[in-house]
Design an enzyme around this catalytic site. Structure first.
Site, PDB file in Angstrom:
ATOM      1  N   GLN A   1     -34.822  12.492  -1.879  1.00  0.00           N
ATOM      2  CA  GLN A   1     -35.929  13.380  -2.251  1.00  0.00           C
ATOM      3  C   GLN A   1     -36.161  13.376  -3.759  1.00  0.00           C
ATOM      4  O   GLN A   1     -37.290  13.391  -4.232  1.00  0.00           O
ATOM      5  CB  GLN A   1     -35.643  14.799  -1.768  1.00  0.00           C
ATOM      6  CG  GLN A   1     -35.801  15.010  -0.272  1.00  0.00           C
ATOM      7  CD  GLN A   1     -37.209  14.786   0.212  1.00  0.00           C
ATOM      8  OE1 GLN A   1     -37.493  13.788   0.859  1.00  0.00           O
ATOM      9  NE2 GLN A   1     -38.093  15.710  -0.111  1.00  0.00           N
TER      10      GLN A   1
ATOM     11  N   THR B   1     -13.407  -1.166  20.727  1.00  0.00           N
ATOM     12  CA  THR B   1     -14.661  -0.762  21.364  1.00  0.00           C
ATOM     13  C   THR B   1     -15.202  -1.841  22.289  1.00  0.00           C
ATOM     14  O   THR B   1     -15.157  -3.030  21.980  1.00  0.00           O
ATOM     15  CB  THR B   1     -15.714  -0.443  20.282  1.00  0.00           C
ATOM     16  OG1 THR B   1     -15.235   0.614  19.458  1.00  0.00           O
ATOM     17  CG2 THR B   1     -17.027  -0.010  20.920  1.00  0.00           C
TER      18      THR B   1
ATOM     19  N   GLU C   1      -7.586   6.128   9.585  1.00  0.00           N
ATOM     20  CA  GLU C   1      -8.955   5.603   9.570  1.00  0.00           C
ATOM     21  C   GLU C   1      -9.950   6.714   9.253  1.00  0.00           C
ATOM     22  O   GLU C   1     -10.866   6.540   8.446  1.00  0.00           O
ATOM     23  CB  GLU C   1      -9.293   4.959  10.916  1.00  0.00           C
ATOM     24  CG  GLU C   1     -10.689   4.361  10.966  1.00  0.00           C
ATOM     25  CD  GLU C   1     -11.041   3.774  12.319  1.00  0.00           C
ATOM     26  OE1 GLU C   1     -12.132   3.183  12.446  1.00  0.00           O
ATOM     27  OE2 GLU C   1     -10.224   3.910  13.260  1.00  0.00           O
TER      28      GLU C   1
ATOM     29  N   GLY D   1     -15.520   5.245  14.223  1.00  0.00           N
ATOM     30  CA  GLY D   1     -14.264   5.974  14.102  1.00  0.00           C
ATOM     31  C   GLY D   1     -14.214   7.252  14.910  1.00  0.00           C
ATOM     32  O   GLY D   1     -13.282   8.049  14.786  1.00  0.00           O
TER      33      GLY D   1
END
Length: 391
Positions: free
Chosen positions: A345, A137, A251, A372
């Site tokens: 919650q 990335t 992955e 991913g």
């Protein structure tokens, strides 16, 4: 690990060997991780010594070749899923992401690298002595891998690397980076993989703070005329794109399994709270609305786990297709988001206070949905593969 972890015993995919491994990893987590995880989360990284301990426990080398210090005989990909499940027990996703970062950094080397490179890198990584990360990335683009900008220009018997990588897991502690670079023309055909030593002159690293996965160090990395030996080329020049792509299915399967595991942790904490907390004169679980929430959480987890196991079987039998992993990742991350929300919650205000696993897991929902491959990219990938419309 939880009151619900008998699911393996009811599955056709798991046997006594998987349960034995689960017990072994569970003991490791209880001994070496659980007492320290809150401190590591606060510090923003795992100690390097944990990698060594995990290697000695047989965790790092699982399903890697014996010739490099791993142990693969008698193990299948379901054993890997078991490890993911058990590492999730502490409710901190950064543990698996950082401790097992070699799971995305090392496979391209073992699949495409020279014998010399494999022998130089794999043994110390699997022994927990060195840390390897994956650098794909970039700041200007994540999922658009084919258009990455970091360049590597041949200069004699080495390459000069310039550019940068962003959001790199284990980027601050890594000794090596399996890095995608542009060595040729625009597009996928001009991408190569290089192994970059992170202590090389010209490498600069900046720590990134994060909402979740806090015990996993994450970095922005800059390369300024970093000289990398040509012997560190992984596979053929301009042939790196296939090495990147072959990583994605495993992955995404691993991330989907992680979502199931963390959802079970969140559900277990919510169920325990509901059984012990009293409201309006009876346990919280005595209220129909709470029982419905818990049952629906279990429904979503069981359905997603069934798909994870089917996908793992398809890999084992060589019957997998990429579209399934893309859709599975979306299913799993949306399931985790739903379960974490409902668990919060049920815990009410307690889920908003640091210290509960649900609080930590809820913060980590987004990284699963983005890392991913984002939901949008995954569904478009599946749509193009299944129904056409590439143009």
């Amino acid at each position: 690990m939880t009151a619900f972890d008998d699911w393996r015993a009811r599955s056709p995919y798991y046997d006594d060997t998987h349960e034995a491994l689960a017990q072994s990893v569970r003991r490791f987590v209880a001994r070496e991780v659980a007492p320290h995880i809150d401190r590591w989360e606060a510090e923003g990284e795992l100690p390097r010594s944990l990698h060594k301990k995990a290697a000695e426990a047989g965790i790092l080398g699982l399903r890697y070749p014996e010739q490099y210090g791993g142990h693969s005989a008698g193990f299948d990909n379901f054993h890997s899923l078991v490890v993911t499940e058990e590492l999730a027990a502490v409710g901190a996703g950064g543990l698996g992401a950082s401790l097992m970062t070699h799971g995305i950094g090392l496979p391209p080397i073992l699949a495409l690298g020279s014998d010399e490179l494999k022998q130089r890198v794999a043994p110390p990584v699997l022994a927990g002595e060195k840390i390897i990360a994956l650098g794909i990335t970039e700041a200007g683009g994540g999922s658009d891998v084919a258009n990455l900008k970091t360049t590597a220009v041949k200069d004699g018997d080495s390459y000069l690397v310039n550019g940068g990588k962003m959001f790199i897991t284990s980027g601050m502690r890594a000794d090596w980076l399996t890095c995608a670079v542009r060595t040729g023309e625009a597009g996928a055909a001009g991408i190569s993989l290089l192994l970059i030593a992170m202590d090389a002159p010209g490498v600069e690293r900046t720590r990134l703070d994060k909402m979740g996965w806090r015990c996993s160090d994450t970095a922005a990395i800059h390369f300024g005329d970093v000289r990398v030996p040509a012997a560190n080329l992984i596979g053929p020049e301009n042939g790196g794109f296939i090495g990147i792509m072959r990583n994605f299915n495993s992955e995404r399967l691993g991330m989907a399994m992680g979502c199931c595991a963390y959802a079970r942790v969140a559900m277990a904490e919510a169920a325990e709270w509901a059984q012990n907390r009293e409201t309006f004169g009876k346990p919280l679980v005595g209220h129909q609305s709470i029982r419905i929430k818990l049952a629906d959480m279990e429904r979503q987890i069981e359905a997603t786990q069934a798909w994870v196991d089917l996908a793992a079987w398809q890999v084992k039998e060589n019957k997998a297709r990429p579209a399934d992993f893309a859709m599975l990742k979306v299913q799993a991350t949306r399931m985790l988001e739903s379960v974490a929300r409902e668990a919060a919650q049920i815990l009410g205000g307690a889920s908003y206070i640091t210290g509960s696993k649900v609080e930590r897991i809820y913060r980590e929902v987004r990284v699963n949905a983005i890392g991913g491959g984002s939901e949008e990219i995954m569904l478009d990938l599946a749509g193009r593969q299944l129904f056409g419309g590439r143009k």
